[in-house]
Design a protein around this motif. Structure first.
Motif, mmCIF file in Angstrom:
data_model
loop_
_atom_site.group_PDB
_atom_site.id
_atom_site.type_symbol
_atom_site.label_atom_id
_atom_site.label_comp_id
_atom_site.label_asym_id
_atom_site.label_seq_id
_atom_site.Cartn_x
_atom_site.Cartn_y
_atom_site.Cartn_z
ATOM 1 N N GLU A 1 1.121 -1.301 -0.405
ATOM 2 C CA GLU A 1 -0.362 -0.043 -0.124
ATOM 3 C C GLU A 1 0.850 1.293 -0.169
ATOM 4 O O GLU A 1 1.497 1.668 0.698
ATOM 5 N N ARG A 2 0.370 2.236 -0.978
ATOM 6 C CA ARG A 2 1.471 3.490 -0.908
ATOM 7 C C ARG A 2 0.824 4.312 -0.079
ATOM 8 O O ARG A 2 -0.372 4.005 0.804
ATOM 9 N N ARG A 3 1.306 4.848 1.167
ATOM 10 C CA ARG A 3 1.182 6.277 1.372
ATOM 11 C C ARG A 3 1.101 7.648 1.121
ATOM 12 O O ARG A 3 1.948 8.265 0.915
ATOM 13 N N PHE B 1 1.621 16.077 5.950
ATOM 14 C CA PHE B 1 1.854 17.183 6.312
ATOM 15 C C PHE B 1 2.309 17.878 5.245
ATOM 16 O O PHE B 1 1.247 18.625 4.120
ATOM 17 N N CYS B 2 2.892 17.276 4.102
ATOM 18 C CA CYS B 2 2.783 17.950 2.207
ATOM 19 C C CYS B 2 2.254 17.341 1.426
ATOM 20 O O CYS B 2 2.016 17.730 0.397
ATOM 21 N N GLY B 3 1.870 15.902 2.014
ATOM 22 C CA GLY B 3 0.991 15.200 0.967
ATOM 23 C C GLY B 3 1.424 15.165 -0.457
ATOM 24 O O GLY B 3 1.374 13.762 -1.087
ATOM 25 N N GLY C 1 8.355 0.828 2.511
ATOM 26 C CA GLY C 1 9.978 1.146 3.271
ATOM 27 C C GLY C 1 10.788 2.231 3.505
ATOM 28 O O GLY C 1 11.213 1.590 3.876
ATOM 29 N N THR C 2 10.266 3.131 3.291
ATOM 30 C CA THR C 2 10.901 4.235 3.570
ATOM 31 C C THR C 2 9.851 5.365 4.854
ATOM 32 O O THR C 2 8.399 4.817 4.860
ATOM 33 N N ILE D 1 -2.788 8.148 13.543
ATOM 34 C CA ILE D 1 -1.904 8.260 12.483
ATOM 35 C C ILE D 1 -1.234 9.260 11.932
ATOM 36 O O ILE D 1 -2.325 9.341 11.308
ATOM 37 N N PHE D 2 -0.431 9.234 11.714
ATOM 38 C CA PHE D 2 0.427 10.731 11.509
ATOM 39 C C PHE D 2 1.582 9.759 9.958
ATOM 40 O O PHE D 2 2.192 8.804 10.959
ATOM 41 N N HIS D 3 2.070 9.801 9.255
ATOM 42 C CA HIS D 3 2.926 9.514 7.525
ATOM 43 C C HIS D 3 3.894 10.860 7.942
ATOM 44 O O HIS D 3 2.926 11.618 7.149
ATOM 45 N N PHE D 4 4.884 10.323 8.066
ATOM 46 C CA PHE D 4 5.937 11.286 7.837
ATOM 47 C C PHE D 4 6.747 10.614 5.919
ATOM 48 O O PHE D 4 7.213 9.772 6.747
ATOM 49 N N CYS D 5 7.105 11.421 5.208
ATOM 50 C CA CYS D 5 7.418 11.456 3.972
ATOM 51 C C CYS D 5 9.780 11.801 4.573
ATOM 52 O O CYS D 5 10.294 10.729 4.285
ATOM 53 N N ALA D 6 9.458 12.888 5.553
ATOM 54 C CA ALA D 6 11.076 13.004 5.804
ATOM 55 C C ALA D 6 10.867 13.884 7.123
ATOM 56 O O ALA D 6 9.578 14.008 7.964
ATOM 57 N N SER D 7 12.391 14.218 8.226
ATOM 58 C CA SER D 7 11.787 14.524 8.963
ATOM 59 C C SER D 7 11.423 16.333 8.793
ATOM 60 O O SER D 7 11.346 16.761 10.195
#
Length: 59
Positions: free
Chosen positions: A3-5, A9-11, A17-18, A29-35
């Motif tokens: 599943e792609r998330r 915050f940024c969309g 795996g990242t 639940i929050f998913h973040f791509c970067a710090s």
């Protein structure tokens, strides 16, 4: 199938795996791509609609 998330915050789309998952005590639940996104939402308390480089600002 993986599943792609989307980043909370940024969309932007997060590759499998990242990224990082953050779960608050109330179950949100929050998913973040970067710090960068994590700091802006949690530590600095910024709203994505008011931040120019997010997708929700561009809409």
């Amino acid at each position: 199938m993986v599943e792609r998330r989307l980043c909370s915050f940024c969309g932007n789309e997060i590759e499998p795996g990242t990224g990082k998952m953050y779960i608050k005590k109330d179950g949100t639940i929050f998913h973040f791509c970067a710090s960068k996104c994590e700091r802006n939402l949690l530590k600095l308390g910024r709203i994505p609609r008011h931040t120019r480089w997010t997708k929700s600002f561009q809409k």
